[in-house]
Design a protein around this motif. Structure first.
Motif, PDB file in Angstrom:
ATOM      1  N   THR A  48       0.849  -1.061  -0.062  1.00  0.00           N
ATOM      2  CA  THR A  48      -0.034   0.000   0.013  1.00  0.00           C
ATOM      3  C   THR A  48       0.669   1.222   0.022  1.00  0.00           C
ATOM      4  O   THR A  48       1.969   1.316   0.683  1.00  0.00           O
ATOM      5  N   TYR A  49       0.290   2.370  -0.541  1.00  0.00           N
ATOM      6  CA  TYR A  49       1.177   3.409  -0.998  1.00  0.00           C
ATOM      7  C   TYR A  49       0.436   4.646  -0.924  1.00  0.00           C
ATOM      8  O   TYR A  49      -0.361   4.540  -1.572  1.00  0.00           O
ATOM      9  N   ARG A  50       0.842   5.630  -0.035  1.00  0.00           N
ATOM     10  CA  ARG A  50       0.015   6.895  -0.246  1.00  0.00           C
ATOM     11  C   ARG A  50       0.695   8.254  -0.188  1.00  0.00           C
ATOM     12  O   ARG A  50       1.854   8.056   0.677  1.00  0.00           O
ATOM     13  N   ARG A  51       0.601   9.018  -0.843  1.00  0.00           N
ATOM     14  CA  ARG A  51       1.186  10.149  -1.036  1.00  0.00           C
ATOM     15  C   ARG A  51       0.260  11.197  -1.546  1.00  0.00           C
ATOM     16  O   ARG A  51      -0.772  11.068  -2.288  1.00  0.00           O
ATOM     17  N   LYS A  54      -3.467  10.642  -0.959  1.00  0.00           N
ATOM     18  CA  LYS A  54      -4.040   9.656  -1.780  1.00  0.00           C
ATOM     19  C   LYS A  54      -3.263   8.057  -1.778  1.00  0.00           C
ATOM     20  O   LYS A  54      -1.942   8.250  -1.750  1.00  0.00           O
ATOM     21  N   VAL A  55      -4.358   7.151  -1.579  1.00  0.00           N
ATOM     22  CA  VAL A  55      -3.653   5.979  -1.829  1.00  0.00           C
ATOM     23  C   VAL A  55      -3.663   5.364  -2.943  1.00  0.00           C
ATOM     24  O   VAL A  55      -4.896   5.452  -3.759  1.00  0.00           O
TER      25      VAL A  55
ATOM     26  N   HIS D  18      -5.023   0.774   4.045  1.00  0.00           N
ATOM     27  CA  HIS D  18      -5.536   2.214   3.655  1.00  0.00           C
ATOM     28  C   HIS D  18      -5.555   2.865   5.216  1.00  0.00           C
ATOM     29  O   HIS D  18      -5.106   4.216   5.181  1.00  0.00           O
ATOM     30  N   ASN D  22      -3.519   6.103   6.105  1.00  0.00           N
ATOM     31  CA  ASN D  22      -4.024   7.362   6.381  1.00  0.00           C
ATOM     32  C   ASN D  22      -3.630   7.800   7.837  1.00  0.00           C
ATOM     33  O   ASN D  22      -3.503   9.118   7.883  1.00  0.00           O
ATOM     34  N   GLU D  36       0.549  17.566   2.436  1.00  0.00           N
ATOM     35  CA  GLU D  36       0.241  16.175   1.944  1.00  0.00           C
ATOM     36  C   GLU D  36       1.181  15.943   0.679  1.00  0.00           C
ATOM     37  O   GLU D  36       1.550  14.703   0.782  1.00  0.00           O
ATOM     38  N   THR D  40       4.763  10.837   2.544  1.00  0.00           N
ATOM     39  CA  THR D  40       4.690   9.476   1.890  1.00  0.00           C
ATOM     40  C   THR D  40       4.726   8.498   2.993  1.00  0.00           C
ATOM     41  O   THR D  40       5.482   8.481   3.718  1.00  0.00           O
TER      42      THR D  40
END
Lengths: 185, 185, 185, 185, 185, 185
Positions: A48-51, A54-55, D18, D22, D36, D40
């Motif tokens: 899982t990656y979020r930046r 947003k995922v 997720h 988050n 944001e 990362t």
């Protein structure tokens, strides 16, 4: 040293991953005098990656290999398949040929070339890429062979092309060669 | 994505580190269509590193910037400072100039050039590097200006140089230009 | 599990780093039922960091602790130091008090309160923070003590405040309490 | 910056992952003023993990989302489904309602409420979570609507609940509202 | 492969760090047939570390090198410096000598040995460590030389010691040798 | 602390991975006085790995467990299955037995033993491994039981074996025991 870990979203095919580790190794080795034996690069796929809030569910598409794009374009030109050749060009495509001749369309180029030789083809010695972030510039050099307008053959005449590729499309081609050095006055 | 972590032995100066993160980002972005905003590269310095059965106390030296080496060499040639120019050359240095003229020494080159023009200098538009692992190939293009043997001036004549740099020394120079396109018959 | 590695630019003071590892541990433990013993968080300082095409030389400033901001504001209000209290407020500050009374300035608030009690102070039981990205919302609850308009003292009356903090400034305060439950009809 | 890598045992569903990225991003951003775009967070699944002398074959279960637990409990209460409502409560459950009324059972609560209004329901404006390690405290605020004992309707009356959730069960509920501000004397 | 990253709190001296990367490399290479050239181990020092709800300010002390402890103990015994020798022993120290002779004190040992030879010393061929988590077991083997009770010299008689070390103190010593093979009947 | 991340190519079976995390934990804990609770080791499988100019598609084979190799060899010897026993030996195998008796073949050994006892078997108390990079040395100790040449039984006689294993084959065995201490003169 160095040890480089590249974290990617999953889904890239092995070819893309191999290209990435090879290029990153080359980039690193262009900066410090580390031998291949001491240069380690690996790719780690995250789950899982979020930046930017947003995922992400998948990574950005791989680029086509810029030098392959250029090869395909040059091959299509040599075969006078202008429709195919055109498909590799960006709408803003521009070119500059020996003598400083600026052109924007392939038909212009064909017309100009017909005043210089009656046939031409290229032997490629090397394709080399310069990775510049938003663009990759491909240099290819080798020798030209063909027939002068008067019907005499020529061969072994040096050339080099500089071709800018952005997002898989060619935006600019610059050509240098020794034709004028060899052309009968 | 991607996130690239480069693990290095400590001791590299900020310039070298900046060069490395920039080049690695470019290498990565040449492979996948990721924007700058989504490309993260950082350098992590380790306190102890062991490979091949040895604990290393410091990393390999940084290379000089290949395009800077080439600039310095070309500047020394333009100023006819052959001693300085020679200092940038590898013992195996070879060159090839328009018309396919192969030479190995700077004095050969000077002699050959004297038969083509009485003065020359270069305006550089761009230096571009191709990182190839053991070598970095520098391409520079721009325009030539000078004086023909007969005394007439010229300017704006296109050229491109391809220069191979290994371990900070130039091993090969290939030159193309449009002089013959413009030379009076 | 889990093991969390936070990579930061160097320069954050120990307090900020401790706050970060503690909060990240709490965030992780709010999602999965992992005990403290199995929750590892550490901070790794990089020597060079590049994103969005830029090499950064230092990280963004730490926020003040939101619950400390709120405490200071409430303390200043209690001491009727309106100048100091105002310094904690965002220009868009708004508030809502029991009965659904909306106000925007501290002087409005003072005027309104004077119609409800002649003196008041708060005993805080707990400050709790909700981390929401661009804002941190601070909840504090406890009991009120003071003097009714008629001169009778009161104490132990429950209250809760909800206070939004953005970039270190208070943007909104909502207050609930049991004063009306206890007020003599 | 920052770049946060969370190493987990495999097997967590995407929703849980997720939620974790988050929340960790929010926790980090509550400490430093990073936008944001520069935050990362990714999850890395290990293939083998050992701590405390044991190799673990799977991670600890995810918690239910605390605010969902609270929503479900409040919904069941509103529908007077006490059996369902009870299922969300920890054996040590305690509550405190306006006026400082302490109760421990839902039937006590029902009895108490019947002396205050004949019908009530809640419009929720916001659920907010405070992640505190062993507990998550959920705050929800909004407005009440219903019917007074005398049969008159009311609406738009502010309330806030503070609900502690531990291991997926509610251990404590504290309620504040403006009913007394509005109640006819 | 493999690449091993060891994350430590800062403050360990280089000797300790070198010992750790060397031992971890050996442990890894005992499991898979990877050559030294392909085995990378490095130590990464964190700036803040939190586990089990605590932020740690420094790492646990390094152990003394177990084989050095054993060497020092054996040297002190050979020099009949019983006070020094005793300082290396754990209160629960026990030993077993050829013939299955169990003893607990150094003076017992001295008394027992006086019935077997009038002088003895050890030539060490090798010290080898077995890392077992809570204990390190040191094996040393070599040859004995000395004088029999009757005055005749001996030399080159094989021996091996097995010595358990916990937290830097010797808890057990087992000795085997060929003295009985050589002793005159 | 410490947190150890082992990056491997995928494909190792769980047993091998468990062995690796356990041994690495032991190696780390032999150096610093960290308890099991604070020792974290995990394995991370990469999707692409490049070193020494090559992209590797799989890791090196796991070694057989050295102490298992030794157990199997000793078992085969005890059962006088010399063909099987021989299969565990490296071509350069050498051994040394009590009294300093050097031998190179199993048949030599059988012959020598027949002059010392008519039957023998081993009770193993412990197998211990010393991980030394290119070799693992296995120590096993326990007691011997059997029958003297004259027919009398013996038991409980201490022994220790030191066995070198390289690439899964035994290169050397050294044996010490107390038989001579107990043998009737």
């Amino acid at each position: 040293m160095p040890v480089v870990s590249i974290t990617l979203l999953p889904g890239y095919d092995p070819d893309t991953q191999h290209r990435m580790v090879n290029r990153v190794a080359n980039a690193v080795r262009s900066v410090i005098a580390t031998p291949e034996a001491g240069t380690t690069v690996f790719i780690n796929e995250v789950s899982t990656y979020r930046r930017d809030g947003k995922v992400f569910s998948g990574g950005r598409a791989p680029h086509p290999v810029a030098s392959e794009v250029v090869k395909s374009f040059l091959q299509a030109m040599q075969e006078r398949n202008l429709t195919l050749a055109q498909s590799f060009l960006h709408p803003d495509f521009a070119m500059c040929f020996p003598g400083g001749v600026h052109m924007r369309t392939l038909s212009e180029l064909i017309g100009w070339a017909q005043q210089r030789y009656s046939a031409i083809s290229k032997n490629y010695e090397q394709f080399e890429e310069s990775w510049q972030g938003d663009a990759t510039v491909v240099f290819c050099h080798g020798t030209l062979q063909g027939t002068w307008l008067q019907g005499e053959p020529f061969e072994g005449i040096r050339f080099i092309d500089r071709v800018e590729v952005r997002d898989g499309l060619i935006t600019r081609q610059d050509v240098w060669n020794d034709l004028a050095e060899h052309r009968k006055a």
